[in-house]
Design a protein around this motif. Structure first.
Motif, PDB file in Angstrom:
ATOM      1  N   ALA A   9       0.831  -1.209   0.000  1.00  0.00           N
ATOM      2  CA  ALA A   9       0.000   0.000   0.000  1.00  0.00           C
ATOM      3  C   ALA A   9       0.864   1.257   0.000  1.00  0.00           C
ATOM      4  O   ALA A   9       0.572   2.228  -0.704  1.00  0.00           O
ATOM      5  CB  ALA A   9      -0.938  -0.006   1.207  1.00  0.00           C
ATOM      6  N   ILE A  10       1.935   1.242   0.756  1.00  0.00           N
ATOM      7  CA  ILE A  10       2.837   2.398   0.807  1.00  0.00           C
ATOM      8  C   ILE A  10       3.549   2.578  -0.532  1.00  0.00           C
ATOM      9  O   ILE A  10       3.679   3.701  -1.034  1.00  0.00           O
ATOM     10  CB  ILE A  10       3.834   2.251   1.971  1.00  0.00           C
ATOM     11  N   ASP A  30      -8.737   6.961  -2.849  1.00  0.00           N
ATOM     12  CA  ASP A  30      -8.724   5.567  -2.400  1.00  0.00           C
ATOM     13  C   ASP A  30      -7.302   5.093  -2.095  1.00  0.00           C
ATOM     14  O   ASP A  30      -7.059   4.437  -1.080  1.00  0.00           O
ATOM     15  CB  ASP A  30      -9.360   4.657  -3.442  1.00  0.00           C
ATOM     16  N   ILE A  31      -6.361   5.437  -2.975  1.00  0.00           N
ATOM     17  CA  ILE A  31      -4.971   5.052  -2.747  1.00  0.00           C
ATOM     18  C   ILE A  31      -4.429   5.744  -1.504  1.00  0.00           C
ATOM     19  O   ILE A  31      -3.712   5.132  -0.710  1.00  0.00           O
ATOM     20  CB  ILE A  31      -4.107   5.371  -3.986  1.00  0.00           C
ATOM     21  N   ALA A  32      -4.778   7.019  -1.307  1.00  0.00           N
ATOM     22  CA  ALA A  32      -4.326   7.745  -0.114  1.00  0.00           C
ATOM     23  C   ALA A  32      -4.841   7.070   1.154  1.00  0.00           C
ATOM     24  O   ALA A  32      -4.113   6.953   2.149  1.00  0.00           O
ATOM     25  CB  ALA A  32      -4.785   9.199  -0.173  1.00  0.00           C
ATOM     26  N   HIS A  33      -6.075   6.592   1.111  1.00  0.00           N
ATOM     27  CA  HIS A  33      -6.647   5.906   2.277  1.00  0.00           C
ATOM     28  C   HIS A  33      -5.870   4.619   2.580  1.00  0.00           C
ATOM     29  O   HIS A  33      -5.513   4.359   3.739  1.00  0.00           O
ATOM     30  CB  HIS A  33      -8.126   5.598   2.027  1.00  0.00           C
ATOM     31  N   LEU A  34      -5.607   3.836   1.551  1.00  0.00           N
ATOM     32  CA  LEU A  34      -4.850   2.593   1.751  1.00  0.00           C
ATOM     33  C   LEU A  34      -3.429   2.880   2.236  1.00  0.00           C
ATOM     34  O   LEU A  34      -2.920   2.198   3.135  1.00  0.00           O
ATOM     35  CB  LEU A  34      -4.795   1.787   0.461  1.00  0.00           C
ATOM     36  N   ALA A  35      -2.781   3.873   1.647  1.00  0.00           N
ATOM     37  CA  ALA A  35      -1.414   4.218   2.041  1.00  0.00           C
ATOM     38  C   ALA A  35      -1.382   4.721   3.484  1.00  0.00           C
ATOM     39  O   ALA A  35      -0.445   4.433   4.234  1.00  0.00           O
ATOM     40  CB  ALA A  35      -0.837   5.262   1.100  1.00  0.00           C
ATOM     41  N   ALA A  52      -1.837  14.458   2.077  1.00  0.00           N
ATOM     42  CA  ALA A  52      -2.686  15.603   1.731  1.00  0.00           C
ATOM     43  C   ALA A  52      -2.511  15.982   0.264  1.00  0.00           C
ATOM     44  O   ALA A  52      -3.497  16.274  -0.427  1.00  0.00           O
ATOM     45  CB  ALA A  52      -2.365  16.793   2.632  1.00  0.00           C
ATOM     46  N   ILE A  53      -1.274  15.966  -0.219  1.00  0.00           N
ATOM     47  CA  ILE A  53      -1.021  16.273  -1.633  1.00  0.00           C
ATOM     48  C   ILE A  53      -1.709  15.232  -2.515  1.00  0.00           C
ATOM     49  O   ILE A  53      -2.341  15.581  -3.514  1.00  0.00           O
ATOM     50  CB  ILE A  53       0.493  16.307  -1.917  1.00  0.00           C
ATOM     51  N   LEU A  54      -1.612  13.968  -2.137  1.00  0.00           N
ATOM     52  CA  LEU A  54      -2.233  12.900  -2.914  1.00  0.00           C
ATOM     53  C   LEU A  54      -3.752  13.058  -2.958  1.00  0.00           C
ATOM     54  O   LEU A  54      -4.376  12.813  -3.974  1.00  0.00           O
ATOM     55  CB  LEU A  54      -1.841  11.545  -2.319  1.00  0.00           C
ATOM     56  N   ARG A  55      -4.321  13.522  -1.860  1.00  0.00           N
ATOM     57  CA  ARG A  55      -5.777  13.754  -1.814  1.00  0.00           C
ATOM     58  C   ARG A  55      -6.194  15.025  -2.523  1.00  0.00           C
ATOM     59  O   ARG A  55      -7.373  15.263  -2.728  1.00  0.00           O
ATOM     60  CB  ARG A  55      -6.232  13.816  -0.357  1.00  0.00           C
ATOM     61  N   GLY A  56      -5.221  15.884  -2.841  1.00  0.00           N
ATOM     62  CA  GLY A  56      -5.536  17.143  -3.506  1.00  0.00           C
ATOM     63  C   GLY A  56      -5.856  18.266  -2.545  1.00  0.00           C
ATOM     64  O   GLY A  56      -6.366  19.307  -2.944  1.00  0.00           O
TER      65      GLY A  56
END
Length: 59
Positions: A9-10, A30-35, A52-56
């Motif tokens: 996941a990371i 979704d990926i941010a949640h798993l990571a 936060a960057i990954l989530r926008g």
């Protein structure tokens, strides 16, 4: 979540962070949640600002 799952996941989270411009918003979230879950499991991985960057989100 097993350790191998958390590591995967990371790794996917790091890839998504580098390629976030090509991913749809929902996939990035979704990926941010798993990571984030993987990072919590291992107490290492993506930092809060990277998530936060990954989530926008603006930080």
């Amino acid at each position: 979540m097993r350790v191998t799952d958390a590591n995967a996941a990371i790794r996917i989270g790091r890839w998504a962070l580098d390629n976030r411009e090509i991913l749809p918003d929902q996939i990035r979230h979704d990926i941010a949640h798993l990571a984030e879950r993987g990072s919590q499991k291992l107490m290492a991985g993506l930092r809060d600002d990277e998530l936060a960057i990954l989530r926008g989100e603006r930080r």
